[in-house]
Design a protein around this motif. Structure first.
Motif, short mmCIF file in Angstrom:
data_model
loop_
_atom_site.label_atom_id
_atom_site.label_comp_id
_atom_site.label_asym_id
_atom_site.label_seq_id
_atom_site.Cartn_x
_atom_site.Cartn_y
_atom_site.Cartn_z
N HIS A 55 107.20 17.62 69.71
CA HIS A 55 108.37 18.40 69.29
C HIS A 55 109.63 17.52 69.35
CE1 HIS A 55 106.87 22.84 69.71
NE2 HIS A 55 106.73 22.35 68.48
N HIS A 144 100.78 24.62 75.04
CA HIS A 144 102.05 24.76 74.33
C HIS A 144 101.70 25.15 72.89
CE1 HIS A 144 106.28 24.36 73.82
NE2 HIS A 144 106.27 23.21 73.18
N SER A 201 104.19 33.20 72.89
CA SER A 201 103.81 32.70 71.56
C SER A 201 104.29 31.27 71.32
CB SER A 201 104.31 33.63 70.45
OG SER A 201 105.71 33.56 70.38
N HIS A 204 105.80 28.78 76.52
CA HIS A 204 106.80 28.46 77.53
C HIS A 204 106.66 29.38 78.74
CE1 HIS A 204 109.16 25.38 75.54
NE2 HIS A 204 109.13 26.07 74.41
N LYS A 230 116.71 27.23 78.06
CA LYS A 230 117.42 27.33 76.80
C LYS A 230 118.88 27.65 77.13
CE LYS A 230 113.91 26.70 74.05
NZ LYS A 230 113.84 25.65 73.03
N1 LIG Z 1 108.46 32.66 66.98
C1 LIG Z 1 109.62 32.06 67.29
N2 LIG Z 1 110.78 32.72 67.12
C2 LIG Z 1 111.95 32.13 67.45
N3 LIG Z 1 112.04 30.89 67.95
C3 LIG Z 1 110.91 30.20 68.12
C4 LIG Z 1 109.65 30.75 67.78
N4 LIG Z 1 108.72 29.83 68.07
C5 LIG Z 1 109.38 28.74 68.54
N5 LIG Z 1 110.69 28.97 68.57
C6 LIG Z 1 111.76 28.05 69.03
O1 LIG Z 1 111.48 26.77 68.50
C7 LIG Z 1 111.57 25.86 69.57
C8 LIG Z 1 110.77 24.59 69.43
O2 LIG Z 1 110.94 23.85 70.64
P1 LIG Z 1 110.63 24.56 72.02
O3 LIG Z 1 109.15 24.74 72.12
O4 LIG Z 1 111.36 23.85 73.09
O5 LIG Z 1 111.27 25.99 71.92
C9 LIG Z 1 111.01 26.68 70.75
C10 LIG Z 1 111.75 27.97 70.56
O6 LIG Z 1 113.08 27.87 71.03
#
Ligand SMILES: Nc1ncnc2c1ncn2[C@@H]1O[C@@H]2COP(=O)(O)O[C@H]2[C@H]1O
Length: 253
Positions: A55, A144, A201, A204, A230
């Motif tokens: 990511h 993840h 989903s 996290h 966040k």
């Molecule tokens: N279904 C979702 N809806 C909204 N935000 C998402 C969704 N899936 C992932 N994200 C965002 O996309 C980000 C990608 O990096 P992170 O995994 O740190 O955190 C994730 C979330 O903040």
């Protein structure tokens, strides 16, 4: 073990930077925007970069780092070794170092003398790094949204575990329990409890999941560092952690 957390946020804003942790002087865990806090000389000391997953918030600094160090590395015929799961290496090659988004530094200046070497990790297999003291880095799989791992870093005086981005899962828990006494556990907690579905989903943790994980550890870690909040939810996550971890010692990065 010297651990310099250059960035540990789950996003941007208010001066926060994304994940990059310098261990000793030569080992970097993840390459997020925290890298901007390093001097060029300090960046040039890095020999190994371990990526937890592909990511952007964890890799965005890598192409810039390699470019910045290109001349120093090529002049001294050295390379930066980037350790990542095979699936992560595939993503980096296809989507990042693909000659379009960024040059393919694993073939520059020539394939034989490339300044960046992509080295596949095998979960459970230890990479021995030589810093001021020996540093053993062992990846373990986590859950993840994309292929991901955490790292167990061990020097003669410290056992440090970095969860990377993960939700709570049984295999991570058994891996942590198999380690015995952990000196520092750096655990992510991206979302507040009301976003438990999004946390699940997107792979996290929430304060409730952090509390559950700590409850299920056989031995309490000496230090608990919470990361990857966040920014939008930071105050709420801290308040929920204070309630969920009442009586335990922890700090929020
Ligand atoms: N279904 C979702 N809806 C909204 N935000 C998402 C969704 N899936 C992932 N994200 C965002 O996309 C980000 C990608 O990096 P992170 O995994 O740190 O955190 C994730 C979330 O903040």
């Amino acid at each position: 073990m010297k651990i310099n957390v250059l960035g540990a946020s789950g996003g941007l804003g208010d001066g926060s930077a994304t994940t990059a942790i310098l261990v000793g002087e030569t080992v970097l865990l993840d390459a997020g925007t925290g890298l901007t806090h390093l001097s060029v000389d300090d960046a040039a000391a890095i020999q190994h970069v371990f990526l937890s997953h592909a990511h952007l918030d964890h890799v965005v600094g890598l192409p810039l780092l390699v470019d910045t160090l290109f001349e120093r590395l090529s002049d001294t015929r050295r390379s930066l070794t980037v350790h990542a799961l095979p699936a992560v290496i595939d993503i980096l090659k296809k989507h990042l170092f693909n000659q379009h988004l960024w040059p393919d530094f694993s073939t520059l200046p020539t394939r034989n003398r490339a300044v960046m070497r992509l080295s596949p990790l095998t979960p459970g297999h230890t990479i021995v790094c030589q810093d001021r003291q020996p540093m053993n880095v062992t990846p373990f799989l986590v859950t993840h949204r994309v292929p991901a791992c955490g790292f167990h870093v061990e020097s003669p005086d410290t056992r440090f575990v970095f969860s990377g981005d993960t939700t709570l899962d049984a295999s991570m828990l058994s891996r942590l329990n198999a380690l015995g006494q952990i000196d520092i556990l750096m655990l992510e907690c991206a979302f507040p409890n009301h976003h438990h579905r999004l946390a699940e989903s997107s792979g996290h943790m929430t304060p409730a999941l952090v509390a559950e994980l700590l409850r299920r550890l056989n031995q309490a870690p000496a230090q608990i560092w919470i990361s990857h909040l966040k920014p939008e939810y930071r105050q709420q996550v801290i308040a929920e952690l204070e309630a969920a971890l009442y009586g335990q010692r922890w700090l929020c990065l």
